[in-house]
Design an enzyme around this catalytic site. Structure first.
Site, PDB file in Angstrom:
ATOM      1  N   GLU A   4       4.044   1.209   0.650  1.00  0.00           N
ATOM      2  CA  GLU A   4       3.632   1.511   2.028  1.00  0.00           C
ATOM      3  C   GLU A   4       3.238   0.266   2.801  1.00  0.00           C
ATOM      4  OE1 GLU A   4       2.737   3.313  -0.611  1.00  0.00           O
ATOM      5  OE2 GLU A   4       3.432   5.344  -0.165  1.00  0.00           O
TER       6      GLU A   4
ATOM      7  N   HIS B 202      -5.174  14.134  -1.616  1.00  0.00           N
ATOM      8  CA  HIS B 202      -3.992  14.524  -0.840  1.00  0.00           C
ATOM      9  C   HIS B 202      -4.308  15.452   0.325  1.00  0.00           C
ATOM     10  CE1 HIS B 202      -1.836  12.991  -4.367  1.00  0.00           C
ATOM     11  NE2 HIS B 202      -0.705  13.095  -3.705  1.00  0.00           N
TER      12      HIS B 202
END
Ligand SMILES: Cc1ncc(C[n+]2csc(CCOP(=O)(O)OP(=O)(O)O)c2C)c(N)n1
Ligand SMILES: [Mg+2]
Lengths: 339, 327
Positions: B60, B129
């Site tokens: 990322e 998450h």
């Protein structure tokens, strides 16, 4: 520090090959049947969220973890049920965790991706790819800091190796000489991306060379080969505070998670079928039979006993209560008792 | 008007903008061969090829930075994060680079880049998450932040985000991707920085955005049956915020509930309440109440998770409280 030498204390100490192999086989079959049950529970909605199965990869975790002492450490990814069981986390508490119940090893608050068990130094399943690799390095730092001779094994997928945290960790471990064993479980795919579409080099273990870290490629479907590689790595860690990078080649027989297809655009059914022929359980079974270490009847008995254990885990989880609503606010911070 | 999903609306926006401007490209994990982790980019690899629909490794920080570099020299990247939870690894590039490039270069380098992906909780995905990041991102001068709550808004806002010459954060909702809504065949844009009054009523305002728009609309429907009429202000853009839309509504209804998905402390709602107290103090008939996630990480267990999330029941209870109606 002479006392450190070769007291690996692994399961084979004073044990016959047959007994050792039987233990390994038992562990792998237990993980397999446990996760088949997990898939069943997931289909029934008893388990929710993301759920990543280890089926096909059991020899990696079993081989590595079976070499550890009780005071060593394990840290891993979200694909953690099999390794937790291999480490001795009780099937009951893993299943209860998956069911989101109070008797789960993380009190039902972590779920499939976050199996933790302090009793057996199982430092968790972690959900952020690569995120736990520096933590493993930190545990190794603490071991050396205290002058201990333990080691930590850190499992990660081959896709994590492309992430910065991996490289930063290996550099520090190589630089500071830390007793950590980084295990890349190369199952060829990160979700739907084949390794050759994500990594500039094919042999991941060679990344160790960049950081002066001993490295090796290992057949991950052969639990005994995994143990051999782990044995050498542990020796380096315990005797010399040296890190190791193992690339253990394996294959996942299921989809990336319960929400993904087993095969599809990213891998063919034919490829899957080819790899199914190298089932780690069958490979060990065949070896043992050839060596006269086990009979078909004994395996059948083992299956039966495991069937009972797995059903018991399910029944236990099913009967365990949901966490009370007050639990929502518990374990956010701990009461400070020191200082 | 055709009824399409939020997912397809985003897909249309990407496709149209990529056709219109060949400097626009999409980059992220699984966006190509896999058609996107949530299938938002379905078919785009086939249509535009692999220079313009780029599958990345799980890096990322790296690919966000690649986007920033490409934007410095004139490309217009759309960087997809599989979810915003993973974008935390890339925040250095988003915050330290993209948001400040124009300023610290004295106006020389603007940043025509979009960072997008699902934000907030889905179902039982647990602590790492299930996080809503809008207050983190909206905190940063130099960024624009949008959070569409409907397919129509998703398409119009993403198109505007891609055309904007500044870094724009697009917060989508995993739980919204299957949501259907009317989206016209003909092209349209939705201006950044403009809220929409999604429902008119004069008893109480609900101010919200993103995934919570749906909850606010359900609350308005339910309360309407009891004769309570709600003004639903959908911010659509969180930064820059349409303050006038908020204060106009509150001056009319004299009561407000602020509904957001994230945590309470330093949340988007704190900022909204500040605007309200500054501009509407003399118009308020009761204190403003906020509805938000419980002040804990997200638990896995089903019932705990439900009790942690802002929802319809909590929103209705908040409206009744500001209206001094006994529950
Ligand atoms: C930082 C980050 N980015 C993306 C994801 C989403 N994600 C979860 S698992 C995964 C693939 C990982 O593959 P690999 O490391 O090979 O492990 P495997 O699943 O094959 O065991 C991805 C992209 C994530 N969890 N964390
Ligand atoms: Mg993998």
């Amino acid at each position: 520090m002479a006392a450190k030498k070769k007291d690996a204390g692994s399961v084979e100490a004073g044990k016959s090959n047959a007994a050792l192999h039987t233990e390994l086989l038992h562990s792998m079959i237990l993980q397999r049947r446990f996760e088949e049950k997990v898939a069943e529970a997931y289909a029934l909605g008893k388990i929710g969220g993301f759920c990543h199965l280890y089926i096909g990869q059991e020899a990696v975790g079993t081989g590595c973890i079976s070499m550890l002492r009780d005071d060593d450490y394990v840290i891993t990814t979200y694909r953690d049920h099999g390794q937790a069981i291999a480490r001795g986390v009780s099937p009951r508490s893993v299943m209860a965790e998956l069911f989101g119940r109070v008797d789960g090893c993380s009190k039902g608050k972590g779920g499939s991706m976050h199996i933790f068990d302090r009793n057996v130094n199982f430092l968790g399943g972690h959900g952020i790819v690569g995120g736990h690799v520096p933590m493993a390095t930190g545990v190794a730092f603490a071991i050396k800091y205290r002058g201990g001779n333990q080691a930590i094994v850190c499992f990660m997928g081959e896709a994590a190796v492309n992430n910065g945290a991996f490289h930063e960790s290996l550099n520090m471990a190589g630089l500071w000489k830390l007793p950590v064993i980084y295990v890349i479980e190369n199952n060829k795919y990160g979700m739907g991306t084949a390794v050759e579409r994500a990594s500039s080099i094919k042999d991941m273990y060679k990344r160790g060379d960049t950081y002066s870290i001993a490295n090796a490629e290992v057949d991950g479907q052969d639990v005994l080969a995994v143990r051999d590689a782990m044995s050498a790595a542990l020796e380096r860690a315990r005797d010399d505070y040296q890190p190791t990078l193992l690339e253990i080649r394996t294959y996942r027989f299921m989809g990336h998670s319960m929400s993904d297809a087993v095969s599809g655009t990213y891998r063919t059914k034919a490829e899957l079928e080819e790899y199914l022929k190298r089932d780690p359980i069958n490979i060990l079974e065949a070896k043992m039979k050839a060596a006269g270490e086990i009979t078909g009847a004994q395996i059948a008995d083992m299956e039966k006993e495991i069937g009972v254990v797995v059903q018991d885990a399910w029944d236990f989880a099913d009967a365990s209560p949901e966490p009370p609503l007050e639990a929502l606010y518990e374990d956010v911070l701990v009461e400070t008792t020191s200082g | 008007m055709p009824l399409i999903t939020y997912r397809d609306a985003l897909n249309q926006a990407l496709r149209e903008e990529m056709h219109k401007d060949d400097r626009v490209f999409l980059m992220g994990e699984e966006v190509g061969v896999y058609n996107g982790a949530y299938k938002v980019s379905k078919g785009l690899l086939e249509e535009f090829g692999e220079m313009r629909v780029v599958d990345t490794p799980i890096t990322e920080l790296g690919f966000a930075g690649v986007g920033v570099g490409a934007a410095m020299v004139g490309l217009r990247p759309v960087v997809e994060f599989m979810t915003w939870n993973f974008a935390l690894l890339a925040l250095d590039q988003v915050v330290n680079a993209a948001a400040k490039m124009l300023y610290m270069s004295g106006g020389q380098y603007n940043m025509p880049i979009v960072f997008r992906g699902p934000n907030g909780a889905a179902l039982q995905l647990s602590a790492q998450h299930s996080q809503a990041w809008e207050s983190w991102l909206a905190h940063i001068p130099g960024l624009k932040v949008v959070a569409p709550g409907t397919p129509y808004d998703a398409k119009g806002l993403l198109k505007s985000a891609i055309r904007d010459d500044n870094p724009v954060i697009v917060l989508e909702g995993e739980m919204l991707y299957n949501l259907k809504g009317e989206v016209p065949d003909e092209e349209y844009l939705i201006p950044l920085g403009k809220a929409e009054l999604k429902r008119e009523g004069d008893h109480c305002s609900i101010i919200t955005s993103g995934k919570m728009v749906l909850v606010a609309m359900q609350a308005a429907d339910t309360l309407a049956k009891e004769g309570i009429k709600i003004d639903v202000v959908d911010l659509r853009t969180i930064r820059p915020m349409d303050v006038e839309a908020i204060t106009t509504s509150v001056k009319k209804t004299n009561r407000a509930v602020v509904l957001e998905e994230g945590w309470e402390v330093c949340g988007i709602g704190s900022q909204i309440v500040d605007y309200i107290q500054r501009d509407c103090f003399d118009h308020l008939d009761s204190p403003v109440i906020r509805v938000h996630q419980a002040d804990t990480p997200m638990p896995y267990a089903k019932a705990l998770e439900k009790s942690a999330k802002p929802d319809l029941a909590k929103t209705i209870a908040a409206v009744k409280k500001v209206m001094y109606i006994e529950a």
